[in-house]
Structure formats: structure tokens, C-alpha cells
Enzyme design. Sequence first.
Site, short mmCIF file in Angstrom:
data_model
loop_
_atom_site.label_atom_id
_atom_site.label_comp_id
_atom_site.label_asym_id
_atom_site.label_seq_id
_atom_site.Cartn_x
_atom_site.Cartn_y
_atom_site.Cartn_z
N GLU A 60 -44.50 -15.93 47.10
CA GLU A 60 -44.19 -17.32 46.75
C GLU A 60 -44.60 -18.22 47.92
O GLU A 60 -43.75 -18.70 48.67
CB GLU A 60 -42.70 -17.47 46.44
CG GLU A 60 -42.22 -16.64 45.25
CD GLU A 60 -40.72 -16.76 45.02
OE1 GLU A 60 -40.01 -17.29 45.91
OE2 GLU A 60 -40.25 -16.30 43.96
N HIS B 205 -41.70 -16.19 50.56
CA HIS B 205 -40.82 -15.15 50.07
C HIS B 205 -41.65 -14.14 49.27
O HIS B 205 -42.53 -14.53 48.49
CB HIS B 205 -39.73 -15.73 49.17
CG HIS B 205 -38.95 -16.82 49.84
ND1 HIS B 205 -38.26 -17.78 49.13
CD2 HIS B 205 -38.76 -17.11 51.14
CE1 HIS B 205 -37.67 -18.60 49.98
NE2 HIS B 205 -37.96 -18.21 51.20
N GLU C 46 -45.57 -21.37 50.13
CA GLU C 46 -45.31 -22.82 50.16
C GLU C 46 -46.30 -23.50 51.10
O GLU C 46 -46.82 -22.87 52.01
CB GLU C 46 -43.87 -23.09 50.62
CG GLU C 46 -42.82 -22.51 49.69
CD GLU C 46 -41.41 -22.54 50.27
OE1 GLU C 46 -40.45 -22.43 49.48
OE2 GLU C 46 -41.28 -22.66 51.51
N GLU D 124 -44.90 -25.56 46.02
CA GLU D 124 -44.96 -24.11 45.83
C GLU D 124 -45.67 -23.82 44.52
O GLU D 124 -45.42 -24.48 43.51
CB GLU D 124 -43.55 -23.51 45.80
CG GLU D 124 -43.53 -22.00 45.61
CD GLU D 124 -42.12 -21.42 45.62
OE1 GLU D 124 -41.77 -20.69 44.67
OE2 GLU D 124 -41.37 -21.70 46.57
N GLU E 128 -36.21 -9.33 47.29
CA GLU E 128 -37.03 -10.39 47.86
C GLU E 128 -36.84 -10.43 49.37
O GLU E 128 -35.72 -10.55 49.86
CB GLU E 128 -36.60 -11.73 47.24
CG GLU E 128 -37.25 -12.95 47.84
CD GLU E 128 -36.60 -14.24 47.36
OE1 GLU E 128 -37.32 -15.22 47.14
OE2 GLU E 128 -35.35 -14.25 47.20
N ASP F 263 -72.42 -9.16 63.57
CA ASP F 263 -72.04 -8.96 64.97
C ASP F 263 -70.52 -9.00 65.09
O ASP F 263 -69.91 -10.06 65.09
CB ASP F 263 -72.68 -10.04 65.83
CG ASP F 263 -72.31 -9.91 67.31
OD1 ASP F 263 -71.67 -8.91 67.67
OD2 ASP F 263 -72.67 -10.81 68.09
N ARG G 18 -37.32 -12.60 52.56
CA ARG G 18 -37.39 -14.05 52.65
C ARG G 18 -37.94 -14.58 53.98
O ARG G 18 -38.12 -15.79 54.13
CB ARG G 18 -36.00 -14.64 52.41
CG ARG G 18 -35.45 -14.35 51.02
CD ARG G 18 -34.03 -14.85 50.84
NE ARG G 18 -33.90 -16.27 51.20
CZ ARG G 18 -34.28 -17.28 50.42
NH1 ARG G 18 -34.82 -17.04 49.24
NH2 ARG G 18 -34.11 -18.53 50.82
N ARG H 248 -28.57 -17.01 50.44
CA ARG H 248 -29.94 -17.05 50.93
C ARG H 248 -30.00 -17.12 52.45
O ARG H 248 -31.04 -17.44 53.01
CB ARG H 248 -30.68 -18.23 50.28
CG ARG H 248 -30.79 -18.03 48.77
CD ARG H 248 -31.27 -19.28 48.06
NE ARG H 248 -31.19 -19.11 46.60
CZ ARG H 248 -32.20 -18.74 45.82
NH1 ARG H 248 -33.37 -18.49 46.35
NH2 ARG H 248 -32.03 -18.61 44.52
N GLU I 178 -41.35 -28.76 46.30
CA GLU I 178 -40.31 -28.07 47.07
C GLU I 178 -39.34 -29.09 47.68
O GLU I 178 -39.38 -30.28 47.39
CB GLU I 178 -40.94 -27.20 48.16
CG GLU I 178 -41.03 -25.72 47.80
CD GLU I 178 -39.66 -25.07 47.65
OE1 GLU I 178 -38.68 -25.59 48.22
OE2 GLU I 178 -39.57 -24.04 46.96
#
Length: 453
Positions: free
Chosen positions: A140, A253, A142, A204, A342, A61, A344, A325, A197
Site C-alpha cells: 500500500e 504497509h 503512499e 494512496e 500487515e 559497465d 506497517r 495501529r 490520505e
Amino acid sequence: MTNGNSSSDLSPNEQAALEKIDEQNIDFLRLQFTDILGTVKNVSVPAHQAEKAFTEGIYFDGSSIEGFVRIQESDMRLDPDPETFAVLPWRSNGEGASARLICDVVDRTGAPFEGGPRQVLQSVLAKADDMGYSVSIGPEPEFFLFEKDDDGNATTVAHDNGGYFDLAPKDLASDIRRDIIFTLEQMGFEIEASHHEVARGQHEINFKYDDALTTADNIATFRAVVRAVAEQNDVHATFMPKPIGEINGSGMHSHISLFDDDGNNAFADDDDEFNLSETAYKFMGGVLEHAPAFTAVTNPTVNSYKRLVPGYEAPVYIAWSDVNRSALIRVPDAAGVSARFEIRSPDPSCNPYLALAAVIAAGLDGIASDADPGDAVREDIYEFDEEKRAEYGIDTLPGSLGEAVTALENDEVVRDALGDHVSEKFAEAKRQEVAEYKTFVSAWETDRYLEKF
């Protein structure tokens, strides 16, 4: 075979799955799918129904699933993907076991359901294929591990006081991470690394990159495994982006690259300063251009925007770099087959199918439109004032879920990638979430204002 005969209607992969069901003494199958918000749902059937599931599908359903269909359109069918067969290790008892199959959702006409998140991603990947590319993603994710109270309810008391890459005795969860890894490996994952982390109780675990559809399946499975193993250890695992204020939140990431029809990395150019090709730069340009819109999907909760603030290693600024970063996109020191960049900003609360679909669609649009990502920003953007950011042409990600939903509604490329059904239902659900949040009075407010005014 499970029912004692073999059907000519079965594909080789379906036949192989049936053989595994017999060989591994499977009693029940969990047919899994996700709703628009990314919650994993399942229909459990006895293993002897496996052949029927492959040849006829299993009906359910759809009107009871968040964002799917109205009552008068409720009949929907689950078509299991045999390549996703995996035994659930925590459901094994020595005599019989349970296994899961991830399913595609089909409407009553037999067509792929436009509101199925897995189908949304498949549609975007079909467009990539038409352009001559396959997409590889390495996430990646976390997460936090918290203690439970005496009644078994989750708290925000960290399971340990460890920090980045700490060892025992500060990292008390190394055994839990080991159990998670062993369970994932039993389900076919190739684990590359795991570590504590930055924040208390934060961890992670990285698994090997794969094609985008498999990666989305793996993210959904990963979250289920982490939660299940945490429960077995009497702690609570959460993928909430920012469960505790004033410490780092949890991100996901995601490393991305394209491969051409010959298996070559379309992002690679060893003659470039950053080892990236023109295709990579155009794709990056599309990601940067559509970032405000896809943020609603990659960061889909009110809480997500308490992670996306300066000072806690989360990206806020729409820019790219190879050294800092604070930018949305980071280019790692990699070349050849490993060339990639990457992204982030995503967090692990997202629906992985919709999040990857939105990001990939943004990048593909960048290739189609010859998008320019601009120059790399090698300074710490967190230190820029507003004037300097304007000088560099650096915009910011949306500051709230409401802003992000507005950006999504105004972005034709991301909306088209999600499809009318999903984009409308998703925006509707998120607007409701924002409205509910606005009525809530937090402890911060009462602490600050109750006696002051």
C-alpha cells in the site's frame, strides 16, 4: 518477428514478447534494473536488438552503478525477463512506442550477480520454495503531490488541502490519480482502490497482491509511473517518507501470506481466534525478532526515522495486534484464503527487492526456529510509559538510520539474506549518508539557537 526469423533458442515467453514488439510497433526497449539503493536504471536499445537481448544479453559497465563492482570487474550483462514486458504509455506517439523489460544482472562468468537486488530476492524466494512455500505480498504505497515553483523545481507546497477520503474540491488530485490508474492498468496492473490520505497532498493507490517477485517489480514500476504522470500534470510526486514535519509521513504497509505447494494459504486456521495458523505465528515471530535489522532496509534514509515517531500513525513498537495501529504488525479481520498480517513499518523510499527479501528471510527464520511472537497487544502502546512497555516486553524500532545499520550488521539472518556483497555495500552507503547528515545544520537549529546563545 522483429528480425524476420525465429530462433530455436527462444523460450515461449521470449517468443511471445517478440511478437508483442512487432504487433505494438515498438521502436525502443528500455532494459531496466535497480542499483543497491533502489534507483531504477535502464539501458535503451532499438527494438531490433530484442532477440539478441534474450539470447545473448546486453552488456553494460557495472562499475558506474552504485554499489555494484570495481572498474576491473566492470563487464556485466542484462538478461531481460520476458514476463515483465510492458509498453510505456507515456512514450507512445501513434507511430512508434517504447516498452520496458525488467532485467536480471549476470556477471562475466554467466552467473547471477550477487549484488543484483532482484537476484537477492530470488535467492530468498528459492529458500521459501525449498521449505514448501510461495510468498504473496500486497503493498500500500503512499506518496505526496507538490506544486512546482516558477522555474519548474519541486516545492513542499501541497497540491491540495484534502484529508482522509476527501472528495473534490478539497481533493484536487482526483484527476491525476485517475490518470495514474489508467496508465498502470495499461501496463497490466489490477488496481483495487485509491484515495486521498490523511495529510495535505498525500495519496494512496492500492494494487492487487501478487507473488513477491512480481510485487517488487510492480513497486518499482508504480513509482516510475506516478512520477511520470505527475510531471505530465506539472506537479511533483515524491515517495520521500516525511517531506513535511508535524504531519503524517508516507508508508508502504505490506500484507503478507504464504501458500503451500497445493495452493492453500499456509497462514490460515479458521479455528484460531485471529484465523492464523501456527506457521503464521512462527513467521510473525521471526519478523518481530529481526525487525531492528531489516528496518535499515525497509526504512533506508535519514528522513525515514522522522516518520517512525509516536503520534503520526506510524509504528514504533515491536509488537502485534488486531485492533490498534501503534504496533509493528496488524492482523486484519480476514480468514481462509485471505488470512494474512500487515507489516506497517516499511516506507516507499526502500529498494523493494531488498526490503521484501529481508522481511521474508526474517519470517522464514521464524518458521525454522519456532519463533514465538507473544500475545497480541490490544491497548494503545503510544499511551504506555517505559515501565509498562518493559512489563509487556515491548521493544522499539531503531530511532535513527545509524542505529538501524548497526542492528543490520549484528543480525546474521538478515545479512545472509542480502549476501555479503549487498550487506557490506549497503551499510557502507548508509554510513556515508549518516556522516553527511551530521555535518548539515538545519533551519530548526538556527531558528532555535542562533540568537539564544
